[in-house]
Design a protein around this motif. Sequence first.
Motif, PDB file in Angstrom:
ATOM      1  N   ARG A 147      49.296  42.835  17.376  1.00  0.00           N
ATOM      2  CA  ARG A 147      48.762  41.528  16.430  1.00  0.00           C
ATOM      3  C   ARG A 147      49.534  41.298  14.920  1.00  0.00           C
ATOM      4  N   ASP A 148      48.656  40.597  13.992  1.00  0.00           N
ATOM      5  CA  ASP A 148      48.945  40.555  12.638  1.00  0.00           C
ATOM      6  C   ASP A 148      48.042  40.085  11.654  1.00  0.00           C
ATOM      7  N   THR A 149      46.713  39.867  11.763  1.00  0.00           N
ATOM      8  CA  THR A 149      45.746  40.227  11.659  1.00  0.00           C
ATOM      9  C   THR A 149      44.441  40.931  12.101  1.00  0.00           C
ATOM     10  N   LEU A 150      43.716  41.223  11.993  1.00  0.00           N
ATOM     11  CA  LEU A 150      42.881  42.200  12.201  1.00  0.00           C
ATOM     12  C   LEU A 150      41.205  42.129  11.388  1.00  0.00           C
ATOM     13  N   VAL A 151      40.102  42.096  11.809  1.00  0.00           N
ATOM     14  CA  VAL A 151      38.944  42.744  10.964  1.00  0.00           C
ATOM     15  C   VAL A 151      38.962  43.558  10.968  1.00  0.00           C
ATOM     16  N   ILE A 152      38.757  44.353   9.360  1.00  0.00           N
ATOM     17  CA  ILE A 152      37.588  45.218   9.321  1.00  0.00           C
ATOM     18  C   ILE A 152      36.601  45.811   8.881  1.00  0.00           C
ATOM     19  N   GLN A 153      35.633  46.458   9.849  1.00  0.00           N
ATOM     20  CA  GLN A 153      34.643  46.307   9.167  1.00  0.00           C
ATOM     21  C   GLN A 153      33.712  47.185   8.606  1.00  0.00           C
ATOM     22  N   PRO A 154      32.741  46.463   7.935  1.00  0.00           N
ATOM     23  CA  PRO A 154      32.265  47.693   6.931  1.00  0.00           C
ATOM     24  C   PRO A 154      31.762  49.272   7.615  1.00  0.00           C
ATOM     25  N   ALA A 155      32.061  50.038   6.767  1.00  0.00           N
ATOM     26  CA  ALA A 155      32.084  51.405   7.180  1.00  0.00           C
ATOM     27  C   ALA A 155      32.597  51.984   8.309  1.00  0.00           C
ATOM     28  N   GLN A 156      34.126  50.384   8.203  1.00  0.00           N
ATOM     29  CA  GLN A 156      34.992  51.807   9.794  1.00  0.00           C
ATOM     30  C   GLN A 156      36.171  51.977   8.837  1.00  0.00           C
ATOM     31  N   TYR A 157      36.482  52.445   9.480  1.00  0.00           N
ATOM     32  CA  TYR A 157      38.385  52.868   9.006  1.00  0.00           C
ATOM     33  C   TYR A 157      38.526  53.156  10.327  1.00  0.00           C
ATOM     34  N   VAL A 158      39.912  52.201  10.538  1.00  0.00           N
ATOM     35  CA  VAL A 158      41.483  51.607  11.413  1.00  0.00           C
ATOM     36  C   VAL A 158      42.510  52.339  11.432  1.00  0.00           C
ATOM     37  N   LYS A 159      43.158  52.396  12.577  1.00  0.00           N
ATOM     38  CA  LYS A 159      44.732  52.579  12.247  1.00  0.00           C
ATOM     39  C   LYS A 159      45.562  51.858  13.079  1.00  0.00           C
ATOM     40  N   LEU A 160      46.527  51.802  12.537  1.00  0.00           N
ATOM     41  CA  LEU A 160      47.871  50.470  12.877  1.00  0.00           C
ATOM     42  C   LEU A 160      49.215  51.235  13.031  1.00  0.00           C
ATOM     43  N   ARG A 161      50.109  50.626  13.481  1.00  0.00           N
ATOM     44  CA  ARG A 161      51.536  51.420  13.468  1.00  0.00           C
ATOM     45  C   ARG A 161      52.485  50.260  13.452  1.00  0.00           C
ATOM     46  N   PHE A 162      53.442  49.814  12.787  1.00  0.00           N
ATOM     47  CA  PHE A 162      55.070  49.284  13.038  1.00  0.00           C
ATOM     48  C   PHE A 162      55.788  49.676  12.934  1.00  0.00           C
ATOM     49  N   ARG A 163      56.793  49.033  13.084  1.00  0.00           N
ATOM     50  CA  ARG A 163      58.039  49.415  12.810  1.00  0.00           C
ATOM     51  C   ARG A 163      59.104  48.455  12.090  1.00  0.00           C
ATOM     52  N   ALA A 164      59.133  49.014  10.590  1.00  0.00           N
ATOM     53  CA  ALA A 164      60.122  48.763   9.277  1.00  0.00           C
ATOM     54  C   ALA A 164      61.549  48.141  10.212  1.00  0.00           C
ATOM     55  N   ASP A 165      61.429  46.842  11.463  1.00  0.00           N
ATOM     56  CA  ASP A 165      62.806  46.456  11.536  1.00  0.00           C
ATOM     57  C   ASP A 165      62.875  44.687  11.237  1.00  0.00           C
TER      58      ASP A 165
END
Length: 317
Positions: free
Chosen positions: A222-240
């Motif tokens: 997806r292109d939009t995510l919600v990072i909640q309070p006290a949370q971390y997220v990991k996302l990956r994308f290719r620089a293409d």
Amino acid sequence: MRVVEVDGQYTELLEVDGVDLAPGQRYSVLVAAQSTSSFNYRYNVTMYATFIPDEPGLSPRIFIGDVIYKQGAPFAQAGSYDDSFRWAQDIDLHALDKEPALPVDRSLELDIGRSLFSTGQHFIHINNITFAYPLIPALYTTLSMGDMAMGEQVYGPQAHPFVLKHNEVVELAIHNPNSVPHPLHLHGHTFQITEYGPTTPFIPTNATAFPLVKNNGVPAKRDTLVIQPAQYVKLRFRADNPGVWMLHCHMDIHFAMGLALTFIEAPDVLQKTQKVPAEMLGMCARQGIKTAGNAAGNQGLDLTGMPPAPTIVTRED
């Protein structure tokens, strides 16, 4: 209902009871009609913000709609939002194209905070940098500075630039040890969501700790995510997709307070493949905006004319 698409990306079918959308997010769902007309049904749309005090009629705002199978038929009993209610979760979604988690070439740690700065203003920042636009649009700097465009200094400190190599896979580990959620949107790309969990060490006392959850199989895109309070997220994308792309909060007030950064993607490829239309150059000229040079419109690393970047005085969140 069954989720079939998020943010323009098809997913495998996921059976859910509801979807929770932040600004900028999109879902497509399939809803199967009932086989009889014995009952009519209602659906609920609740607009809310967890960081705004409740105000009757204003926050939250609740909209109820009717699905009529037969005039005069009774309405079915509505379900409850208990632990059995199934919300769509990013980590449970899988891309329909079955692309596995991308192997990582480069990792970036991004920490969100809010502070009082030396200007007397309150800003939000990433890695202690609050975003501000350069005097010269970064795209013009990328196209006009030759080999120097491969260095981050020419874009100015408050553009918060990261220069990416063409086709490298970037992993972002984004930490939000604060009391407010942030819908983060990436321009020019979709990303895979591979992991989320509790952020440390600064977990707000009023926050609920999140479990560690990973999806290294077939993650959603997806292109939009919600990072909640006290949370971390990991996302990956290719620089293409060579260009100048922003990562920013989709709540406008947070964007205006500096919650953004810039990815300068493959400047060497961009210089060979892209040209700014004359109409765009003319529009900038009419506004007195230079279309060549570094962030200050100068040559080399001379940033004379740029306002000084503010510094943190007191951390607030």
